[in-house]
Design an enzyme around this catalytic site. Sequence first.
Site, short mmCIF file in Angstrom:
data_model
loop_
_atom_site.label_atom_id
_atom_site.label_comp_id
_atom_site.label_asym_id
_atom_site.label_seq_id
_atom_site.Cartn_x
_atom_site.Cartn_y
_atom_site.Cartn_z
N PRO A 105 0.79 -1.23 0.00
CA PRO A 105 0.00 0.00 0.00
C PRO A 105 0.83 1.29 0.00
CG PRO A 105 -0.20 -1.16 2.10
CD PRO A 105 0.47 -2.09 1.14
N ASN A 106 0.36 2.22 -0.78
CA ASN A 106 0.91 3.59 -0.91
C ASN A 106 2.22 3.65 -1.69
OD1 ASN A 106 -1.21 4.82 0.68
ND2 ASN A 106 -0.30 3.76 2.42
N ASN A 139 7.91 -5.65 -0.22
CA ASN A 139 7.78 -4.44 0.59
C ASN A 139 6.29 -4.32 0.90
OD1 ASN A 139 7.63 -1.97 1.79
ND2 ASN A 139 8.96 -0.92 0.32
N HIS A 142 12.39 -2.76 3.08
CA HIS A 142 11.90 -1.41 3.33
C HIS A 142 12.89 -0.42 2.74
CE1 HIS A 142 8.91 -3.15 5.83
NE2 HIS A 142 9.86 -3.85 6.43
N GLU A 148 12.00 -9.60 3.06
CA GLU A 148 11.28 -8.39 3.48
C GLU A 148 12.14 -7.18 3.14
OE1 GLU A 148 10.53 -8.32 7.68
OE2 GLU A 148 9.88 -6.23 7.66
N ALA A 188 2.77 -0.59 5.10
CA ALA A 188 2.25 -0.61 6.46
C ALA A 188 1.69 -1.97 6.88
CB ALA A 188 1.17 0.47 6.61
N TYR A 246 11.41 8.72 0.84
CA TYR A 246 11.37 7.63 -0.15
C TYR A 246 12.01 7.98 -1.49
CZ TYR A 246 8.06 5.70 3.22
OH TYR A 246 7.49 5.20 4.37
N ARG A 305 12.79 5.43 12.64
CA ARG A 305 11.57 6.24 12.48
C ARG A 305 10.66 6.06 13.70
NH1 ARG A 305 9.18 5.26 6.69
NH2 ARG A 305 7.99 7.09 7.30
N ARG A 361 5.47 10.54 -2.98
CA ARG A 361 5.12 10.38 -1.57
C ARG A 361 6.34 10.70 -0.70
NH1 ARG A 361 4.70 4.43 1.30
NH2 ARG A 361 4.07 5.20 3.33
#
Length: 138
Positions: free
Chosen positions: A10-11, A72, A98, A96, A75, A23, A105, A18
């Site tokens: 998502p996103n 990725n 990111h 995984e 969320a 990013y 963060r 974004r």
Amino acid sequence: MKKILIINGPNLNLLGRREPEIYGNKSFNEYFLELELRYPDVQLEYLQSNHEGHIIDRLHSVGFSYDGIILNAGAYTHTSLAIHDAIKSITTPVVELHISNVYAREEFRRHSMIAPACRGCICGFGLKGYDLAIESFL
Ligand code: DQA
């Protein structure tokens, strides 16, 4: 030829627009073209989805035949037991990923629901992380 699927959750369709300070400025489509040129001997496929069930369906459909999956989960990383179970249910190893360093963060990004089901985790290296993840399968 090795088959590797990249899934962005998502996103991540908004990469490049974004929060560019976190990013970056590049869209994933642009970056994916570069990956294809850099890895001509790998069959690369890419899915972006904002929907948990869609991500799970794709894990199931490639998860017994592909050589690797780079995920990725956005969320969903921090919330999705269903994606954890889907990764456990398939035989293809999942990395995984990111883009940002989630440990530097907010506190709520420090826990991954999917990490225990994955082969490894790459985070904090920007888009370059996708190169590193591909390398891990070669
Ligand atoms: C992310 C980090 C997640 O915490 C966040 O929800 C994302 C992107 C990353 O690539 O850095 O959507 O997975």
